[in-house]
Design a protein around this motif. Structure first.
Motif, PDB file in Angstrom:
ATOM      1  N   UNK A  32      81.513  39.646  43.596  1.00  0.00           N
ATOM      2  CA  UNK A  32      82.417  38.743  42.881  1.00  0.00           C
ATOM      3  C   UNK A  32      82.339  39.013  41.378  1.00  0.00           C
ATOM      4  N   UNK A  33      83.334  38.522  40.693  1.00  0.00           N
ATOM      5  CA  UNK A  33      83.391  38.582  39.240  1.00  0.00           C
ATOM      6  C   UNK A  33      83.288  37.151  38.732  1.00  0.00           C
ATOM      7  N   UNK A  34      82.236  36.868  37.959  1.00  0.00           N
ATOM      8  CA  UNK A  34      82.086  35.552  37.328  1.00  0.00           C
ATOM      9  C   UNK A  34      82.753  35.624  35.959  1.00  0.00           C
ATOM     10  N   UNK A  35      83.618  34.689  35.693  1.00  0.00           N
ATOM     11  CA  UNK A  35      84.386  34.673  34.448  1.00  0.00           C
ATOM     12  C   UNK A  35      84.096  33.393  33.682  1.00  0.00           C
ATOM     13  N   UNK A  36      83.907  33.508  32.375  1.00  0.00           N
ATOM     14  CA  UNK A  36      83.724  32.331  31.521  1.00  0.00           C
ATOM     15  C   UNK A  36      85.101  31.769  31.195  1.00  0.00           C
TER      16      UNK A  36
END
Length: 182
Positions: A32-36
């Motif tokens: 997954x890609x964690x995005x702020x």
């Protein structure tokens, strides 16, 4: 050892290991890609890391995630990828504000970011077929110890039905995801 936990359940791995019995899927892992959200907004995705945008994405060096980021979108992200030898260093960079994105295995990311007050959004990037991005996790026992494997399977079913398995994952800041049909 008699038992190995957290083993990828993958046909080719099973076929190549005639000394181990791999089974008892109890978890589903994915990249997954964690995005702020507070930095990138609520709708941003991988395009937020393209050349010229100035946003960095951290990952672990020499993994399928690093390879994906280097070549995704015809290489347009490559200059904004910050690879680290250890995943923990990538997560630390992300937590300290050096990157607006962190990409890796969901369990790794959730565990590393547990307790942080970041406003995060997770995205599941679509990987090319040639790169593995999701798989089920189970156990392995010695080929001649299948009875032990069956007993472990029974114990895992009890842990799941009682809710204890989910509580164990939660203790480490990880969401328990049931195995999927792949």
């Amino acid at each position: 050892g008699d038992v190995m936990m957290h083993v990828p359940i993958e046909r080719e791995l099973i076929a190549r290991n005639n000394l181990a019995a791999i089974s008892n899927a109890y978890y589903h892992e994915e990249v997954v890609l964690a995005l702020k959200s507070d930095v990138l907004g609520d709708k941003a995705g991988l395009e937020a890391f393209q050349d010229g945008k100035g946003n960095k994405v951290a990952c672990q060096f020499a993994t399928s995630t690093h390879y994906f980021l280097a070549f995704a979108q015809d290489g347009k992200l490559r200059n904004n990828v910050s690879p680290f030898i250890k995943f923990e260093s990538a997560a630390e960079n992300f937590l300290e504000g050096g990157a607006a994105g962190l990409m890796g295995r969901r369990a790794q990311i959730e565990s590393a970011l547990d307790g942080s007050d970041l406003k995060l959004r997770f995205q599941v990037p679509e990987f090319p077929v040639t790169l593995r991005s999701r798989w089920n996790i189970g156990t392995a026992v010695k080929e001649d110890s299948r009875d032990l494997g069956y007993a472990i399977g029974g114990a895992l079913r009890k842990l799941k039905s009682s809710g204890e398995l989910a509580r164990i994952f939660e203790k480490y800041g990880v969401s328990h995801v049931d195995p999927k049909k792949i």
